[in-house]
Design a protein around this motif. Structure first.
Motif, mmCIF file in Angstrom:
data_model
loop_
_atom_site.group_PDB
_atom_site.id
_atom_site.type_symbol
_atom_site.label_atom_id
_atom_site.label_comp_id
_atom_site.label_asym_id
_atom_site.label_seq_id
_atom_site.Cartn_x
_atom_site.Cartn_y
_atom_site.Cartn_z
ATOM 1 N N ASN A 240 9.774 52.370 -10.103
ATOM 2 C CA ASN A 240 10.225 51.090 -10.630
ATOM 3 C C ASN A 240 10.291 51.147 -12.155
ATOM 4 O O ASN A 240 9.251 51.178 -12.821
ATOM 5 C CB ASN A 240 9.270 49.987 -10.160
ATOM 6 C CG ASN A 240 9.728 48.614 -10.543
ATOM 7 O OD1 ASN A 240 10.050 48.355 -11.699
ATOM 8 N ND2 ASN A 240 9.754 47.718 -9.576
ATOM 9 N N TRP B 181 0.274 34.016 -7.708
ATOM 10 C CA TRP B 181 0.496 35.390 -7.271
ATOM 11 C C TRP B 181 -0.810 36.052 -6.846
ATOM 12 O O TRP B 181 -0.811 36.855 -5.905
ATOM 13 C CB TRP B 181 1.197 36.188 -8.367
ATOM 14 C CG TRP B 181 2.611 35.727 -8.588
ATOM 15 C CD1 TRP B 181 3.510 35.313 -7.644
ATOM 16 C CD2 TRP B 181 3.288 35.628 -9.834
ATOM 17 N NE1 TRP B 181 4.693 34.971 -8.229
ATOM 18 C CE2 TRP B 181 4.603 35.153 -9.577
ATOM 19 C CE3 TRP B 181 2.929 35.891 -11.151
ATOM 20 C CZ2 TRP B 181 5.541 34.949 -10.570
ATOM 21 C CZ3 TRP B 181 3.867 35.689 -12.151
ATOM 22 C CH2 TRP B 181 5.162 35.224 -11.861
ATOM 23 N N ALA C 179 2.988 43.537 -10.251
ATOM 24 C CA ALA C 179 3.890 43.598 -11.411
ATOM 25 C C ALA C 179 4.165 42.201 -11.959
ATOM 26 O O ALA C 179 4.226 42.009 -13.182
ATOM 27 C CB ALA C 179 5.195 44.290 -11.028
ATOM 28 N N SER C 180 4.313 41.223 -11.079
ATOM 29 C CA SER C 180 4.541 39.841 -11.526
ATOM 30 C C SER C 180 3.340 39.321 -12.301
ATOM 31 O O SER C 180 3.488 38.701 -13.361
ATOM 32 C CB SER C 180 4.816 38.930 -10.328
ATOM 33 O OG SER C 180 6.008 39.307 -9.676
ATOM 34 N N GLU D 216 4.443 46.660 0.331
ATOM 35 C CA GLU D 216 5.386 46.547 -0.791
ATOM 36 C C GLU D 216 5.115 45.298 -1.621
ATOM 37 O O GLU D 216 5.299 45.298 -2.840
ATOM 38 C CB GLU D 216 6.824 46.554 -0.283
ATOM 39 C CG GLU D 216 7.284 47.932 0.131
ATOM 40 C CD GLU D 216 8.747 47.976 0.495
ATOM 41 O OE1 GLU D 216 9.541 47.232 -0.117
ATOM 42 O OE2 GLU D 216 9.095 48.758 1.387
ATOM 43 N N ALA E 206 0.265 47.971 -9.855
ATOM 44 C CA ALA E 206 1.631 47.982 -9.329
ATOM 45 C C ALA E 206 2.168 49.408 -9.219
ATOM 46 O O ALA E 206 2.847 49.749 -8.245
ATOM 47 C CB ALA E 206 2.543 47.135 -10.218
ATOM 48 N N SER F 104 4.818 33.008 -3.985
ATOM 49 C CA SER F 104 5.584 33.780 -4.972
ATOM 50 C C SER F 104 6.622 32.913 -5.669
ATOM 51 O O SER F 104 6.806 33.002 -6.890
ATOM 52 C CB SER F 104 6.283 34.965 -4.302
ATOM 53 O OG SER F 104 5.335 35.845 -3.780
ATOM 54 N N THR G 92 2.999 45.742 -4.670
ATOM 55 C CA THR G 92 3.644 46.277 -5.869
ATOM 56 C C THR G 92 4.263 45.155 -6.687
ATOM 57 O O THR G 92 3.990 45.021 -7.882
ATOM 58 C CB THR G 92 4.708 47.321 -5.487
ATOM 59 O OG1 THR G 92 4.095 48.349 -4.700
ATOM 60 C CG2 THR G 92 5.351 47.933 -6.723
ATOM 61 N N TRP G 93 5.099 44.331 -6.057
ATOM 62 C CA TRP G 93 5.794 43.316 -6.853
ATOM 63 C C TRP G 93 4.901 42.150 -7.241
ATOM 64 O O TRP G 93 5.104 41.551 -8.299
ATOM 65 C CB TRP G 93 7.118 42.861 -6.233
ATOM 66 C CG TRP G 93 7.122 42.388 -4.814
ATOM 67 C CD1 TRP G 93 7.419 43.109 -3.704
ATOM 68 C CD2 TRP G 93 6.863 41.062 -4.348
ATOM 69 N NE1 TRP G 93 7.341 42.333 -2.579
ATOM 70 C CE2 TRP G 93 7.008 41.061 -2.944
ATOM 71 C CE3 TRP G 93 6.506 39.867 -4.971
ATOM 72 C CZ2 TRP G 93 6.830 39.930 -2.160
ATOM 73 C CZ3 TRP G 93 6.325 38.733 -4.197
ATOM 74 C CH2 TRP G 93 6.489 38.780 -2.810
#
Length: 132
Positions: free
Chosen positions: A87, A34, A56-57, A49, A78, A15, A52-53
């Motif tokens: 979010n 990613w 989104a990234s 979790e 996401a 990440s 999700t990020w």
């Protein structure tokens, strides 16, 4: 539920590498890092979790790279992860993607949801300085 330390450490490392690539506008390599991190998540991947990020990234890098349809798909991924519906950034980018794809009604719907969660501050944080 927590990830095993070895998986968590590798995801964190990938990440950070993705973030470093993104800072120099090397979005393709950021997406690759990613995506590699996403592959490390135990099944079902959507329960974590990090899903999700990471999604989104990836979506944000795709958006910055001009690949709006792929970004839309990643942001929907996401959205379906833990806390994705809460979010504002995910909702904001979903709105922008829809508007760029000439789906204004759907875009406004997502932008309103982002506004309801975060107020107008989400609109001031846009690095492009535009809504679409």
């Amino acid at each position: 539920m927590q990830l095993p330390n070895n998986i968590y450490d590798k995801i964190t490392e990938l990440s950070e590498e993705g973030g470093n690539f993104c800072e120099i506008d090397d979005f393709n390599n950021a997406i690759n890092k990613w995506s590699e991190a996403l592959k490390l998540l135990p099944s079902p991947k959507m329960d974590w979790e990090a899903y999700t990020w990471l999604s989104a990234s990836i979506g944000d890098a795709q958006y910055q790279n001009g690949n709006i349809e792929a970004a839309l798909e990643s942001f929907f991924d996401a959205l379906n992860g833990p806390t994705g519906t809460e979010n504002p950034f995910i909702l904001y980018r979903l709105g922008q993607c829809h508007i760029k794809l000439n789906k204004e009604d759907k875009g406004v719907e997502f932008l309103l949801k982002a506004y309801m969660l975060d107020g107008d501050s989400i609109f001031h944080e846009d690095p492009e300085g535009t809504l679409y």
